[in-house]
Design an enzyme around this catalytic site. Structure first.
Site, short mmCIF file in Angstrom:
data_model
loop_
_atom_site.label_atom_id
_atom_site.label_comp_id
_atom_site.label_asym_id
_atom_site.label_seq_id
_atom_site.Cartn_x
_atom_site.Cartn_y
_atom_site.Cartn_z
N LYS A 59 0.92 -1.24 0.10
CA LYS A 59 -0.06 0.04 -0.08
C LYS A 59 0.87 1.13 -0.20
O LYS A 59 1.99 1.45 0.53
CB LYS A 59 -0.90 0.00 0.89
CG LYS A 59 -1.83 -1.32 1.27
CD LYS A 59 -2.65 -1.28 2.52
CE LYS A 59 -1.95 -1.83 3.50
NZ LYS A 59 -2.69 -2.26 4.69
N THR A 97 -7.77 9.11 8.65
CA THR A 97 -7.41 7.80 7.94
C THR A 97 -7.36 6.86 8.96
O THR A 97 -6.69 5.96 8.53
CB THR A 97 -6.00 7.99 7.27
OG1 THR A 97 -4.79 8.33 8.08
CG2 THR A 97 -6.07 9.17 6.16
N GLY A 118 -7.92 3.37 10.20
CA GLY A 118 -8.47 1.98 9.81
C GLY A 118 -8.35 2.03 8.22
O GLY A 118 -9.33 1.14 7.56
N THR A 119 -7.58 2.86 7.61
CA THR A 119 -7.73 2.77 6.16
C THR A 119 -7.22 1.49 5.60
O THR A 119 -7.61 0.71 4.91
CB THR A 119 -6.84 4.04 5.52
OG1 THR A 119 -5.48 3.86 6.25
CG2 THR A 119 -7.47 5.23 5.70
N GLY A 120 -6.13 0.99 6.39
CA GLY A 120 -5.51 -0.29 6.18
C GLY A 120 -6.40 -1.71 6.29
O GLY A 120 -6.70 -2.44 5.30
N CYS A 121 -6.90 -1.55 7.52
CA CYS A 121 -7.93 -2.79 7.57
C CYS A 121 -9.07 -2.64 6.72
O CYS A 121 -9.60 -3.72 6.00
CB CYS A 121 -8.57 -2.46 9.10
SG CYS A 121 -7.38 -2.34 10.34
#
Length: 269
Positions: A174, A207, A209-212
């Site tokens: 990412k 942002t 929690g964007t990865g989850c």
């Protein structure tokens, strides 16, 4: 047929990341969501105040309950906390031949709190990576897993190849942590070629929690039978909408808007 997705992760009391973000994403993408909780965190937009890990037995029993009645079509792992929990998850995944495993190697929270014990990094590499259909590290996580300093896209490609060599079928690094102030580019390496998924970078602190959420969206689409390329394409649209339509709640790193994609009317095709 109802598509089912399982998240194996930590609980976020603030609702922006972890189990809560995953289940919201599954619901929004019309997939039945299930969960195995590996740890309970006390956290909000300001940071993580405490972490209470589950016992290995508790994690194992939750996994057993799912495996004996509600076989998932795709699985996502998030915060696994310890090598013992990682080993238990890997054991059950392998035993049940769960092929569509998305590994999001959560290591550090937005506020800097450690969410993975140091010795557990090796367990991610040796136990989970060989089972992963997709692995979705951000740049710092990819650096920790590979030992490579990532500054350029070429560095990312080298790291992706190294992660692929650890056993993952597909690698997505990412781009949220890159130094590019205009675009966010997520890089996919499928073993044959590199593919870039680009979006406009939005200057915002909201942002959390964007990865989850991004990894959960990939999981949901895989559960529905989409290819990895199409799953990532939908996930990119989903997370971009979630960041664009800000909720503006909390005093720190605010959560993304999980219903924004549906409300925007953007085509999933």
């Amino acid at each position: 047929m109802i598509s089912k997705a399982l998240t194996i992760a930590g609980s976020d009391s603030g609702g922006g990341a972890g189990i809560q973000a995953d289940l919201k994403t599954f619901q929004e993408l019309e997939v039945y969501g299930m969960s195995v909780i590996t740890a309970v965190t006390a956290q909000n937009t300001l940071g993580v105040q405490a972490v209470y890990p589950m016992t290995v037995e508790a994690v194992g029993e939750q996994l057993y309950s799912i495996a004996t009645d509600l076989q998932p079509d795709a699985i996502k792992t998030g915060m696994l906390f310890s090598s013992e929990i990682i080993e238990k998850v890997a054991e059950v995944v392998e035993k049940n031949s769960w092929m569509k495993l998305v590994v999001d190697p959560v290591m550090i929270a937005k506020g800097g709190a450690s969410l993975l014990k140091e010795e557990a990094v090796e367990a991610v590499k040796t136990k989970l990576m060989p089972l992963a259909y997709v692995v979705t590290p951000n740049i710092p996580e990819a650096e920790a897993l590979t030992g490579i300093t990532i500054e350029t896209m070429e560095d990312r490609k080298v790291a992706a190849e190294k992660l692929k060599a650890m056993g993952a079928v597909n690698v997505v690094i990412k781009g949220g942590h890159s130094t590019d102030d205009k675009h966010v580019i997520d890089l996919l390496y499928d073993g044959e070629a590199f593919h870039e998924f680009k979006s406009i970078r939005k200057p915002t602190k909201n942002t959390h929690g964007t990865g989850c959420t991004f990894a959960a969206a990939i999981t949901a689409e895989l559960a529905k039978g989409r290819t990895v390329h199409d799953a990532i394409r939908v996930a990119k649209k989903f997370i971009s909408a979630a960041i664009d339509e800000q909720l503006q709640i909390g005093a720190g790193h605010g959560p993304t808007n999980h219903w924004a994609f549906r409300m925007s009317g953007v085509s999933i095709q």
